[in-house]
Design a protein around this motif. Structure first.
Motif, PDB file in Angstrom:
ATOM      1  N   PRO A  19       0.838  -1.166  -0.037  1.00  0.00           N
ATOM      2  CA  PRO A  19       0.096  -0.055  -0.176  1.00  0.00           C
ATOM      3  C   PRO A  19       0.867   1.223  -0.054  1.00  0.00           C
ATOM      4  O   PRO A  19       0.377   2.193  -0.442  1.00  0.00           O
ATOM      5  CB  PRO A  19      -0.782  -0.109   1.312  1.00  0.00           C
ATOM      6  CG  PRO A  19      -0.836  -1.592   1.644  1.00  0.00           C
ATOM      7  CD  PRO A  19       0.594  -2.083   1.127  1.00  0.00           C
TER       8      PRO A  19
ATOM      9  N   TRP B 183      -1.867  -7.771  -5.958  1.00  0.00           N
ATOM     10  CA  TRP B 183      -2.286  -7.549  -4.637  1.00  0.00           C
ATOM     11  C   TRP B 183      -3.598  -6.229  -4.926  1.00  0.00           C
ATOM     12  O   TRP B 183      -4.458  -6.182  -4.294  1.00  0.00           O
ATOM     13  CB  TRP B 183      -1.363  -6.780  -3.865  1.00  0.00           C
ATOM     14  CG  TRP B 183      -1.995  -6.039  -2.334  1.00  0.00           C
ATOM     15  CD1 TRP B 183      -2.367  -6.555  -1.313  1.00  0.00           C
ATOM     16  CD2 TRP B 183      -2.054  -4.814  -2.548  1.00  0.00           C
ATOM     17  NE1 TRP B 183      -2.891  -5.555  -0.578  1.00  0.00           N
ATOM     18  CE2 TRP B 183      -2.548  -4.313  -1.064  1.00  0.00           C
ATOM     19  CE3 TRP B 183      -1.775  -3.584  -3.262  1.00  0.00           C
ATOM     20  CZ2 TRP B 183      -2.873  -3.042  -0.672  1.00  0.00           C
ATOM     21  CZ3 TRP B 183      -2.323  -2.295  -2.713  1.00  0.00           C
ATOM     22  CH2 TRP B 183      -2.741  -2.086  -1.491  1.00  0.00           C
ATOM     23  N   LYS B 184      -3.166  -5.136  -5.859  1.00  0.00           N
ATOM     24  CA  LYS B 184      -4.256  -4.086  -6.177  1.00  0.00           C
ATOM     25  C   LYS B 184      -5.325  -4.773  -6.688  1.00  0.00           C
ATOM     26  O   LYS B 184      -6.421  -4.132  -6.506  1.00  0.00           O
ATOM     27  CB  LYS B 184      -3.392  -3.293  -7.071  1.00  0.00           C
ATOM     28  CG  LYS B 184      -2.393  -2.478  -6.533  1.00  0.00           C
ATOM     29  CD  LYS B 184      -1.798  -1.379  -7.650  1.00  0.00           C
ATOM     30  CE  LYS B 184      -0.608  -0.723  -6.947  1.00  0.00           C
ATOM     31  NZ  LYS B 184       0.046   0.336  -7.804  1.00  0.00           N
ATOM     32  N   LYS B 185      -5.350  -5.917  -7.401  1.00  0.00           N
ATOM     33  CA  LYS B 185      -6.455  -6.446  -8.123  1.00  0.00           C
ATOM     34  C   LYS B 185      -7.342  -6.941  -7.139  1.00  0.00           C
ATOM     35  O   LYS B 185      -8.564  -7.213  -7.270  1.00  0.00           O
ATOM     36  CB  LYS B 185      -6.076  -7.516  -9.286  1.00  0.00           C
ATOM     37  CG  LYS B 185      -5.601  -6.907 -10.548  1.00  0.00           C
ATOM     38  CD  LYS B 185      -5.445  -8.235 -11.292  1.00  0.00           C
ATOM     39  CE  LYS B 185      -4.707  -7.720 -12.555  1.00  0.00           C
ATOM     40  NZ  LYS B 185      -4.210  -9.015 -13.500  1.00  0.00           N
TER      41      LYS B 185
ATOM     42  N   LEU C 221      -8.068  -5.562  -4.135  1.00  0.00           N
ATOM     43  CA  LEU C 221      -8.823  -4.518  -3.355  1.00  0.00           C
ATOM     44  C   LEU C 221     -10.249  -4.719  -3.484  1.00  0.00           C
ATOM     45  O   LEU C 221     -10.808  -4.802  -4.810  1.00  0.00           O
ATOM     46  CB  LEU C 221      -8.195  -3.221  -3.615  1.00  0.00           C
ATOM     47  CG  LEU C 221      -6.784  -3.162  -3.201  1.00  0.00           C
ATOM     48  CD1 LEU C 221      -6.038  -1.807  -3.825  1.00  0.00           C
ATOM     49  CD2 LEU C 221      -6.309  -3.129  -1.956  1.00  0.00           C
TER      50      LEU C 221
ATOM     51  N   GLY D  99      -6.180  -0.045   0.342  1.00  0.00           N
ATOM     52  CA  GLY D  99      -4.904   0.669   0.138  1.00  0.00           C
ATOM     53  C   GLY D  99      -4.963   2.094   0.421  1.00  0.00           C
ATOM     54  O   GLY D  99      -5.948   2.429   1.478  1.00  0.00           O
TER      55      GLY D  99
END
Length: 296
Positions: free
Chosen positions: A104, A133-135, A137, A190
């Motif tokens: 993050p 990881w972003k996907k 969220l 994030g």
């Protein structure tokens, strides 16, 4: 004799299944975790007993999925110290576990390229893990909090009437999210929303200090401190501001910036420990070390 042995093994199996099921369901009390981290971190800063620190962190991270709190950074500290003293920290497995904890914080992960490369993980793979990881969220929560933070900072909060209106809307939305989606932890949303909107929960929660829904937030967010979703510092900042500026009483945790009314440090430290914060003395040491590190 065989019958007794059978019942004993049956009992052990039940205990094991119960323990596994509890851990699997995420029933951890992170206030206990934070206090254990504080104890280990104080050994690291004040006693300089590095080998003991590594050993105790190793034991802790086998009991709890690790956090990596701001400034203390217990998991990265454990990994770096273990690497330096050639102690087994889990190698690749633990390094993969570290990625979402640092993901993050913008490009913070680049500081650890050397460590990942040392254990056979190249920078491309690290970036891929970050993207993954972003996907993962919670898009619904990210969308909601992007709107919330834009509204929170409208006109830089210079229009007091507008602030009251917006804070009321945000409190209602926040309450709805807590009831229906859970707490918007940094692992769920994030720090950066849509179109690069910065979303620091600590600042937002301090604004909830003035909300009519504050009693609800004080009780509800403490539950999320225990689950490890809401950092103790963020919670304490909200509560201290409410006590100082709304109730006109002494603060409870000694966290809110601008306070000058700590009359009883023993009581403050006791309150801090009850939610997993380090003592005032320990916190000063953490702050000093943090700014020393920034200068390097």
């Amino acid at each position: 004799m065989r019958k007794k042995a059978f019942y004993y093994l049956f009992y052990l199996t039940l205990v094991s299944l119960f323990t596994f099921s509890s851990c699997k369901s995420g029933e951890y009390n992170y206030i206990t975790y934070y206090n254990k981290v504080n104890k280990i971190d104080s050994i690291y800063r004040f006693q300089k007993d590095t080998l003991s620190v590594i050993k105790q962190y190793n034991k802790l991270f086998r009991q709890y999925p690790p956090k990596n709190q701001e400034r203390i950074e217990e998991y990265t500290t454990y990994i770096k110290l273990s690497d330096k003293f050639n102690k087994n920290f889990g190698g690749k497995k633990s390094l993969y576990k570290l990625i979402p904890l640092i993901a993050p914080f913008n490009k913070e992960y680049k500081k650890y390229y050397w460590l990942y490369q040392k254990y056979g993980i190249d920078s491309i793979e690290v970036k891929q893990e970050i993207a993954q990881w972003k996907k993962g969220l919670n898009k619904k929560m990210v969308d909601s909090f992007t709107i919330l933070f834009i509204r929170d900072q409208e006109k830089d909060r210079s229009d007091s009437d507008l602030v009251k209106i917006n804070d009321k809307k945000n409190a209602e939305l926040f309450k709805w999210i807590l009831e229906n989606e859970g707490y918007p932890s940094v692992q769920k949303i994030g720090l950066w929303g849509n179109k690069g909107v910065f979303m620091p929960m600590s600042a937002f929660l301090s604004h909830m200090s003035f909300s009519d829904s504050y009693p609800y937030f004080e009780k509800k967010l403490l539950e999320y401190v225990k689950t490890g979703d809401c950092p103790p510092h963020d919670y304490a900042n909200m509560v201290d501001r409410h006590y100082l500026q709304v109730l006109k009483k002494d603060i409870l945790y000694g966290v809110y910036i601008g306070h000058n009314n700590i009359q009883d440090s023993i009581k403050i430290n006791s309150n801090r420990k009850s939610i997993g914060l380090p003592s005032l003395k320990h916190t000063r040491a953490i702050t000093i070390d943090f700014f020393k590190q920034l200068k390097k």
